[in-house]
Write a protein that holds these residues in place. Structure first.
Motif, mmCIF file in Angstrom:
data_model
loop_
_atom_site.group_PDB
_atom_site.id
_atom_site.type_symbol
_atom_site.label_atom_id
_atom_site.label_comp_id
_atom_site.label_asym_id
_atom_site.label_seq_id
_atom_site.Cartn_x
_atom_site.Cartn_y
_atom_site.Cartn_z
ATOM 1 N N LYS A 193 -21.750 -63.268 -48.117
ATOM 2 C CA LYS A 193 -21.429 -62.607 -49.392
ATOM 3 C C LYS A 193 -20.661 -63.560 -50.309
ATOM 4 N N LEU A 194 -19.776 -64.363 -49.727
ATOM 5 C CA LEU A 194 -19.021 -65.325 -50.528
ATOM 6 C C LEU A 194 -19.975 -66.357 -51.138
ATOM 7 N N LEU A 195 -20.933 -66.810 -50.334
ATOM 8 C CA LEU A 195 -21.905 -67.790 -50.838
ATOM 9 C C LEU A 195 -22.778 -67.181 -51.935
ATOM 10 N N ALA A 196 -23.057 -65.877 -51.811
ATOM 11 C CA ALA A 196 -23.856 -65.201 -52.846
ATOM 12 C C ALA A 196 -23.081 -65.165 -54.168
ATOM 13 N N LEU A 197 -21.763 -64.944 -54.087
ATOM 14 C CA LEU A 197 -20.937 -64.943 -55.305
ATOM 15 C C LEU A 197 -20.942 -66.345 -55.935
ATOM 16 N N ILE A 198 -20.785 -67.360 -55.110
ATOM 17 C CA ILE A 198 -20.772 -68.742 -55.634
ATOM 18 C C ILE A 198 -22.107 -69.017 -56.356
#
Ligand SMILES: NC(=O)c1ccc[n+]([C@@H]2O[C@H](COP(=O)([O-])OP(=O)(O)OC[C@H]3O[C@@H](n4cnc5c(N)ncnc54)[C@H](OP(=O)(O)O)[C@@H]3O)[C@@H](O)[C@H]2O)c1
Length: 298
Positions: free
Chosen positions: A78-83
């Motif tokens: 999910k963090l990578l999706a935000l980035i």
């Protein structure tokens, strides 16, 4: 004799004024407002206060900031999706992921996911490589702040013996590389010390400029400093509370003994600290200029 204090707050303020004017010029001439996205994962008190200060600095300098606060148990996916979303957002010129990240999230994977053209911390391998080559787009913030402090305090760097205590990727190594470059405001002879250095005081006593980033209170005492040297204390150690209930901070240098020997010295707080956020603001302005295809400084 007592060392002259290097006033990081005043120097940072002067640089911030230059940045504020640069932001205003960009807005007037190109209709673009530099935007910084901050990503905070979890609620570590130090991280919360750093991110709050970064967003506040954006507002003071006329930049936009977009704060993303995520729970500590967020998945890496999910963090990578935000980035990925921030990489594609045209109003976001700089992305700052506050470190450290909670256990279970791979920091290097997250840093490498940031578009290098938006990596205002300068931690992406592409930007680390450019720094090594002496042509950084985003000089890492704390090392850039240290270099600016030394220059603006009137200490000559060219030809100086510089000793750096600490070899972390965010302070020790990059500041050593920056001051080593064959460039103005650098060109020093640099020694880097760490916990396996055999005789630390032998090296520190040779330094015209001593930069201490060890993360240990009193790692350096006055007897380890060459008389008249410029001492930059990067350390921020929380050691209890002041009488008024604020967190008490000390550096890595024993200030009371060092101030009697050094020629110039940074206090903690009020030395390197204010410079770090200022350099982040400068990098965010550079990121917006890069986005527009303009020369980076202006
Ligand atoms: N003011 C700011 O804006 C700012 C920004 C970043 C960091 N800081 C502060 O600066 C300090 C350093 O941060 P960091 O992230 O670089 O720390 P770090 O990752 O913990 O690295 C510390 C370095 O110092 C070395 N070291 C520790 N004790 C030593 C000793 N007694 N003698 C010689 N070398 C020693 C370590 O050697 P080994 O490699 O052998 O372990 C390591 O290379 C911390 O207090 C941090 O809070 C301040």
């Amino acid at each position: 004799m007592s060392a002259q204090l290097i006033d990081g707050k005043a120097i940072a303020q002067a640089i911030r004024e230059e940045i504020r004017l640069g932001v205003e010029r960009l807005r007037q001439e190109h209709g673009v407002v530099p935007g910084l996205a901050t990503v905070l994962v979890g609620d570590n008190p130090a991280s919360v206060s750093y991110v709050t200060a970064k967003n506040k600095a954006c507002a003071e300098l006329g930049m936009a900031s977009f704060q993303h606060t995520l729970p500590a148990d967020i998945t890496e996916e999910k963090l990578l999706a935000l980035i990925d979303q921030l990489n594609r957002d045209a109003s976001v010129h700089g992305i700052l992921v506050q470190l450290p990240l909670p256990k279970g999230i791979c920091e290097s994977r997250v840093i490498e996911a940031i578009d290098p053209r938006k990596d205002v911390d300068g931690f992406h391998p592409v930007n680390v490589g450019r720094l090594m080559l002496g042509d950084p787009v985003f000089p890492p913030c704390t090392p850039a702040g240290i270099q600016a402090l030394i220059i603006r305090s009137g200490t000559p760097i060219e030809g100086a013996e510089v000793v750096v205590v600490g070899r972390s990727n965010i302070v020790g190594k990059p500041v050593a590389v920056m001051l080593l470059q064959k460039q103005r405001g650098a060109n020093a002879t640099v020694t880097v010390c760490h916990t396996q250095t055999r005789d630390l005081a032998f090296h520190t006593r040779r330094a015209d400029i001593l930069i201490v980033a060890a993360g240990r209170p009193q790692a350096i005492t006055g007897d380890m400093i060459r008389p008249g040297a410029t001492v930059i204390d990067v350390g921020v150690n929380r050691v209890g509370y002041t009488e008024s209930g604020k967190v008490k901070l000390v550096g890595d240098v024993d200030f009371d003994s060092a101030v009697k020997v050094a020629g110039k010295i940074t206090p903690v707080p009020g030395g390197v600290g204010p410079m770090t956020i200022t350099m982040l603001m400068r990098n965010t302005l550079r990121a917006a200029r890069l986005h527009l295809g303009l020369p980076l400084d202006g």
